[in-house]
Design a protein around this motif. Structure first.
Motif, short mmCIF file in Angstrom:
data_model
loop_
_atom_site.label_atom_id
_atom_site.label_comp_id
_atom_site.label_asym_id
_atom_site.label_seq_id
_atom_site.Cartn_x
_atom_site.Cartn_y
_atom_site.Cartn_z
N TRP A 12 0.80 -1.11 0.01
CA TRP A 12 0.08 0.00 -0.03
C TRP A 12 1.05 1.21 -0.11
O TRP A 12 1.97 1.15 0.60
CB TRP A 12 -0.93 0.15 1.15
CG TRP A 12 -1.95 -1.12 1.36
CD1 TRP A 12 -2.06 -2.54 1.58
CD2 TRP A 12 -3.22 -0.82 0.41
NE1 TRP A 12 -3.03 -2.81 1.36
CE2 TRP A 12 -3.77 -2.09 0.71
CE3 TRP A 12 -3.78 -0.05 -0.06
CZ2 TRP A 12 -4.92 -2.48 0.19
CZ3 TRP A 12 -5.10 -0.13 -0.78
CH2 TRP A 12 -5.75 -1.42 -0.37
N HIS A 13 0.40 2.20 -0.60
CA HIS A 13 1.16 3.43 -0.69
C HIS A 13 0.10 4.75 -0.98
O HIS A 13 -0.93 4.48 -1.48
CB HIS A 13 2.28 3.35 -1.84
CG HIS A 13 3.11 4.36 -2.23
ND1 HIS A 13 3.77 5.06 -0.97
CD2 HIS A 13 3.60 5.22 -3.12
CE1 HIS A 13 4.44 6.04 -1.45
NE2 HIS A 13 4.45 6.03 -2.82
N LEU A 14 0.81 5.91 -0.78
CA LEU A 14 -0.13 7.11 -1.37
C LEU A 14 0.05 7.34 -2.75
O LEU A 14 0.88 7.03 -3.41
CB LEU A 14 0.48 8.06 -0.49
CG LEU A 14 0.41 8.36 1.20
CD1 LEU A 14 1.24 9.21 1.67
CD2 LEU A 14 -0.87 8.62 1.35
N HIS B 158 14.27 12.41 2.68
CA HIS B 158 15.51 12.17 2.05
C HIS B 158 15.71 10.79 2.39
O HIS B 158 16.24 10.42 3.01
CB HIS B 158 16.93 13.10 2.60
CG HIS B 158 17.78 13.08 1.84
ND1 HIS B 158 19.10 12.93 2.25
CD2 HIS B 158 18.11 12.60 0.68
CE1 HIS B 158 20.07 12.55 1.40
NE2 HIS B 158 19.51 12.30 0.12
N ALA B 159 15.64 9.98 1.07
CA ALA B 159 15.59 8.51 1.12
C ALA B 159 16.83 8.21 0.51
O ALA B 159 16.78 8.38 -0.79
CB ALA B 159 14.24 7.66 0.73
N VAL B 160 17.80 7.42 1.23
CA VAL B 160 18.86 6.78 0.51
C VAL B 160 19.14 5.28 1.07
O VAL B 160 18.73 4.80 2.09
CB VAL B 160 20.23 7.67 0.93
CG1 VAL B 160 20.04 9.12 0.44
CG2 VAL B 160 20.38 7.61 2.24
N GLU C 87 7.44 1.37 3.26
CA GLU C 87 7.98 2.01 4.28
C GLU C 87 8.19 3.42 4.05
O GLU C 87 8.21 4.23 4.96
CB GLU C 87 9.50 1.66 4.67
CG GLU C 87 10.13 2.02 5.85
CD GLU C 87 9.29 2.10 7.06
OE1 GLU C 87 9.57 3.07 7.76
OE2 GLU C 87 8.61 1.35 7.35
N TYR C 88 8.50 3.74 2.78
CA TYR C 88 8.65 5.31 2.63
C TYR C 88 7.25 5.96 2.74
O TYR C 88 7.41 7.06 3.34
CB TYR C 88 8.77 5.21 0.94
CG TYR C 88 9.52 6.63 0.34
CD1 TYR C 88 10.13 7.60 1.20
CD2 TYR C 88 9.18 6.78 -1.11
CE1 TYR C 88 10.59 8.65 0.50
CE2 TYR C 88 9.67 7.91 -1.64
CZ TYR C 88 10.28 8.72 -0.94
OH TYR C 88 10.83 10.13 -1.51
N TRP D 292 16.46 2.59 3.41
CA TRP D 292 15.51 1.30 3.20
C TRP D 292 16.41 0.21 3.80
O TRP D 292 17.89 0.32 3.65
CB TRP D 292 15.13 1.16 1.86
CG TRP D 292 14.09 1.72 1.24
CD1 TRP D 292 12.76 1.83 1.90
CD2 TRP D 292 13.98 2.80 0.34
NE1 TRP D 292 11.98 2.67 1.20
CE2 TRP D 292 12.70 3.27 0.11
CE3 TRP D 292 14.99 3.46 -0.58
CZ2 TRP D 292 12.35 4.30 -0.87
CZ3 TRP D 292 14.53 4.04 -1.50
CH2 TRP D 292 13.46 4.39 -1.73
N ALA D 293 15.82 -0.74 4.44
CA ALA D 293 16.44 -1.96 4.87
C ALA D 293 16.72 -2.84 3.74
O ALA D 293 15.94 -2.85 2.81
CB ALA D 293 15.80 -2.52 5.99
#
Length: 172
Positions: free
Chosen positions: A36-38, A77-79, A125-126, A171-172
């Motif tokens: 699920w996501h926006l 800020h996703a890395v 997760e984002y 992210w893991a």
């Protein structure tokens, strides 16, 4: 080698009962498929953040949102290794025209309304990072209203520090 960061927008449509709209993703990458996501998407060259948010919502779920109705919620800020770095801008909107439907069946298999405090387990997760910020903002606004300080809700959020608005996320 040139390094870049993608910029994407995420829009939380929030009903009067506090439920938020999520879409169930279809993706070739198994890390994202069935999550699920926006409603979300990348900002195109020459496009403003708000224009991208309005466009993505129309393309993905078929509703019309006005730029002036978008409220900034959070910036991420996703890395992570193996994933292209990105900056995600999360918006909330409480007014729109139309009923949300799946408009891109190759990218989405369903839409559903969920309470922010009872989100589905299979959540990207984002998106969860932005939704936690949305829930925290709602809690701060309720607390400020209960204390008779509704006009100071923004000051309280700012007083909580930068971490309340911005997240560095891997992210893991």
């Amino acid at each position: 080698m040139a390094h870049r960061h993608l910029v994407d927008v995420h829009v939380a449509l929030v009903r009067d009962d506090g439920r938020v709209l999520l879409s169930l993703r279809r993706d070739r990458d198994p890390r994202f498929d069935g999550k699920w996501h926006l409603p979300a998407g990348k900002v195109e060259a020459g496009e403003s953040l708000s224009a991208a948010a309005v466009r993505e919502v129309a393309e993905e779920i078929g509703v019309v949102v006005r730029e002036v109705d978008l409220k900034f919620v959070h910036l991420v800020h996703a890395v992570a290794p193996g994933v292209e770095a990105r900056v995600g801008v999360f918006f909330e909107v409480r007014e729109w025209v139309g009923e949300p439907v799946v408009r891109e069946p190759d990218r989405c298999s369903a839409v559903g309304w969920f309470a922010v405090g009872a989100l589905p387990g299979e959540l990207l997760e984002y998106a969860a990072v932005g939704l936690r910020a949305l829930g925290a903002a709602a809690g701060m606004a309720e607390a400020a209203g209960a204390a008779g300080m509704a006009g100071d809700a923004g000051a309280g959020a700012a007083g909580a520090g930068v971490a309340g608005l911005f997240t560095v996320h891997g992210w893991a």
